[in-house]
Design an enzyme around this catalytic site. Structure first.
Site, PDB file in Angstrom:
ATOM      1  N   TYR A  51      -1.708  -0.550  11.103  1.00 26.71           N
ATOM      2  CA  TYR A  51      -1.875  -1.195   9.793  1.00 26.71           C
ATOM      3  C   TYR A  51      -0.697  -0.910   8.875  1.00 26.71           C
ATOM      4  O   TYR A  51      -0.051  -1.825   8.354  1.00 26.71           O
ATOM      5  CB  TYR A  51      -3.179  -0.721   9.129  1.00 26.71           C
ATOM      6  CG  TYR A  51      -3.193  -0.987   7.637  1.00 26.71           C
ATOM      7  CD1 TYR A  51      -3.066  -2.284   7.144  1.00 26.71           C
ATOM      8  CD2 TYR A  51      -3.299   0.049   6.710  1.00 26.71           C
ATOM      9  CE1 TYR A  51      -3.056  -2.535   5.779  1.00 26.71           C
ATOM     10  CE2 TYR A  51      -3.301  -0.192   5.355  1.00 26.71           C
ATOM     11  CZ  TYR A  51      -3.179  -1.479   4.889  1.00 26.71           C
ATOM     12  OH  TYR A  51      -3.149  -1.720   3.538  1.00 26.71           O
ATOM     13  N   LYS A  60       2.288  -3.439   7.287  1.00 29.81           N
ATOM     14  CA  LYS A  60       2.558  -3.614   5.853  1.00 29.81           C
ATOM     15  C   LYS A  60       3.992  -3.209   5.519  1.00 29.81           C
ATOM     16  O   LYS A  60       4.652  -3.865   4.703  1.00 29.81           O
ATOM     17  CB  LYS A  60       1.564  -2.794   5.027  1.00 29.81           C
ATOM     18  CG  LYS A  60       0.149  -3.328   5.036  1.00 29.81           C
ATOM     19  CD  LYS A  60       0.035  -4.733   4.466  1.00 29.81           C
ATOM     20  CE  LYS A  60       0.279  -4.767   2.971  1.00 29.81           C
ATOM     21  NZ  LYS A  60       0.087  -6.135   2.422  1.00 29.81           N
ATOM     22  N   THR A  87       0.819  -1.204   0.000  1.00 31.24           N
ATOM     23  CA  THR A  87       0.000   0.000   0.000  1.00 31.24           C
ATOM     24  C   THR A  87       0.857   1.261   0.000  1.00 31.24           C
ATOM     25  O   THR A  87       2.016   1.229   0.448  1.00 31.24           O
ATOM     26  CB  THR A  87      -0.900   0.011   1.257  1.00 31.24           C
ATOM     27  OG1 THR A  87      -1.555   1.266   1.381  1.00 31.24           O
ATOM     28  CG2 THR A  87      -0.076  -0.210   2.527  1.00 31.24           C
ATOM     29  N   ASP A  88       0.291   2.363  -0.465  1.00 31.89           N
ATOM     30  CA  ASP A  88       0.994   3.642  -0.401  1.00 31.89           C
ATOM     31  C   ASP A  88       1.095   4.162   1.030  1.00 31.89           C
ATOM     32  O   ASP A  88       1.885   5.061   1.324  1.00 31.89           O
ATOM     33  CB  ASP A  88       0.316   4.679  -1.292  1.00 31.89           C
ATOM     34  CG  ASP A  88      -1.142   4.947  -0.953  1.00 31.89           C
ATOM     35  OD1 ASP A  88      -1.703   4.227  -0.094  1.00 31.89           O
ATOM     36  OD2 ASP A  88      -1.748   5.860  -1.558  1.00 31.89           O
ATOM     37  N   GLU A  89       0.322   3.598   1.960  1.00 37.17           N
ATOM     38  CA  GLU A  89       0.326   4.088   3.341  1.00 37.17           C
ATOM     39  C   GLU A  89       1.653   3.839   4.054  1.00 37.17           C
ATOM     40  O   GLU A  89       1.928   4.466   5.085  1.00 37.17           O
ATOM     41  CB  GLU A  89      -0.840   3.472   4.119  1.00 37.17           C
ATOM     42  CG  GLU A  89      -2.186   3.916   3.589  1.00 37.17           C
ATOM     43  CD  GLU A  89      -3.345   3.486   4.471  1.00 37.17           C
ATOM     44  OE1 GLU A  89      -3.241   3.637   5.700  1.00 37.17           O
ATOM     45  OE2 GLU A  89      -4.350   3.003   3.918  1.00 37.17           O
TER      46      GLU A  89
END
Length: 381
Positions: free
Chosen positions: A185, A189, A160-162
């Protein structure tokens, strides 16, 4: 480079939102608002491993099950479902051996930020230890080492870009942007991304990795932003918005993301990292107002009456202000491009949810589990 086998593909988390859309895409069954623009040329078998937590719904693949799974004779079967936790090493080892897995496309993850704040342990277990288990089983089954570099097998990791943290008003995330996760979260990741890359550098293990922006489209769990707002508008409920509603996200239609994943799996050298994005930034409040206008027209409601139900709520901790990805690398080196315009995709998504109230009701009530129990035993198929 030796051509990858891509014959027996293990898709983890295939009953989740992006995973089930990927399986539809790979088998040529587009969910893109009825417009099939899938260009997959896959001819092999898919083994879907999912432990069916709250966000995993095998009912989302009942058409695939009927057409390619248990609904056809064994010699022609191309879809297999295994109800297995990716942290269960003996079961994952069995699956690799039983199906002779040559490719892993790893979607499985706990992914809701709010849930990670309330209960981070599940995120660390699934996203970190689950990824490690898959990597290590694959490494041993494929006998990969620096003395035995293989280019006919592949482990692709979906991220993810997060993991990059937050942006100001300008700038974009590049593949080289340092990681700066802000939630349990995104930190889980980020950890899994690092483990994946470590296996490439330490063992010569053949991996690719992609980081993507916010996906939208059919089969997304109803507590996520777009399906939640679509459902609440339909039901006349309040529309909760975090903070001032000006957090910015980049949105991509799920099938465009999955096409990018498939191009990476087919074209990318091992060890490469790719950003996939929609180049489509929206403030949350502006996006909600657009959904209100489109859905009100579909339902014959007064959009101003719907707008009156917007309710601003306390912002969540560590809420990143802006995400935006630079996907130049994928566009120039893979020839990947977004095909679905946001206007087309958003309307198709609204129509899909309005036309699939039974699916939403099954997910919200948990009654989809009855369908799963009728069709699958605890060990999968």
């Amino acid at each position: 480079m030796t051509k990858r086998k891509l014959t027996n593909i293990l898709v983890t988390g295939g009953c989740g939102f992006i995973g089930c859309n990927f399986i539809h895409y790979l088998l040529g069954e587009s969910t893109a608002g009825g417009e099939a623009f899938t260009d997959s040329d896959f001819k092999g078998r898919i083994i879907n491993v999912d432990c069916l937590t709250y966000a995993g719904n095998a009912e989302s693949l009942k058409d695939i099950e009927a057409k390619y799974g248990s609904g056809v004779e064994e010699s022609k079967r191309r879809y297999f479902f295994e109800k297995v936790d990716i942290c269960d090493r003996p079961q994952i080892e069995r699956i690799f051996k039983q199906y002779d897995i040559d490719t892993v496309i790893h979607f499985a993850a706990e992914s809701h930020v709010d849930r990670s704040i309330l209960g981070p342990e599940a995120f660390m277990r699934t996203n970190v230890m689950g990824t490690f288990t898959l990597l290590d089983v694959a490494r041993n089954y494929w006998k990969c080492s620096l003395d035995n570099i293989r280019d006919d097998v592949l482990f692709h990791h979906i991220s993810t870009d997060e993991v990059y943290g937050t942006l100001g008003e300008t700038g974009y995330f590049l593949e080289t942007t340092p990681y700066d996760p802000r939630s349990p979260y995104s930190s889980s990741k980020a950890s899994s991304d690092h483990v994946v890359m470590a296996y490439y550098h330490t063992y010569g293990f053949p991996i690719t990795l992609s980081n993507c922006t916010n996906n939208y489209g059919p089969f997304q769990f109803p507590e996520k932003l777009l399906p939640l707002m679509i459902s609440n508008i339909k039901d006349g409920k309040n529309l909760p918005v975090y903070g001032d509603g000006k957090n910015i996200r980049d949105w991509i239609y799920v099938e465009d993301h999955n096409r990018g994943v498939w191009q990476i799996v087919n074209q990318s050298p091992a060890g490469e990292k790719w950003n996939l994005g929609g180049e489509n930034e929206w403030e949350n409040i502006r996006l909600l107002n657009t959904v209100i206008d489109l859905e009100s027209a579909e339902l014959g409601k007064n959009p101003e009456d719907v707008r009156a139900t917007i309710t601003y709520v306390k912002d969540r901790p560590g809420h990143d202000r802006r995400y935006a990805i630079d996907c130049t690398k994928a566009k120039t080196k893979l020839g990947w491009e977004r095909k679905m315009s946001f206007e087309q995709g958003l309307l198709a998504t609204i129509k899909w949810y309005l036309g699939h109230s039974e699916w939403i009701d099954h997910v919200k009530s948990g009654s989809y589990k009855e369908w799963i129990q009728k069709n699958y035993n605890d060990q999968g198929r």
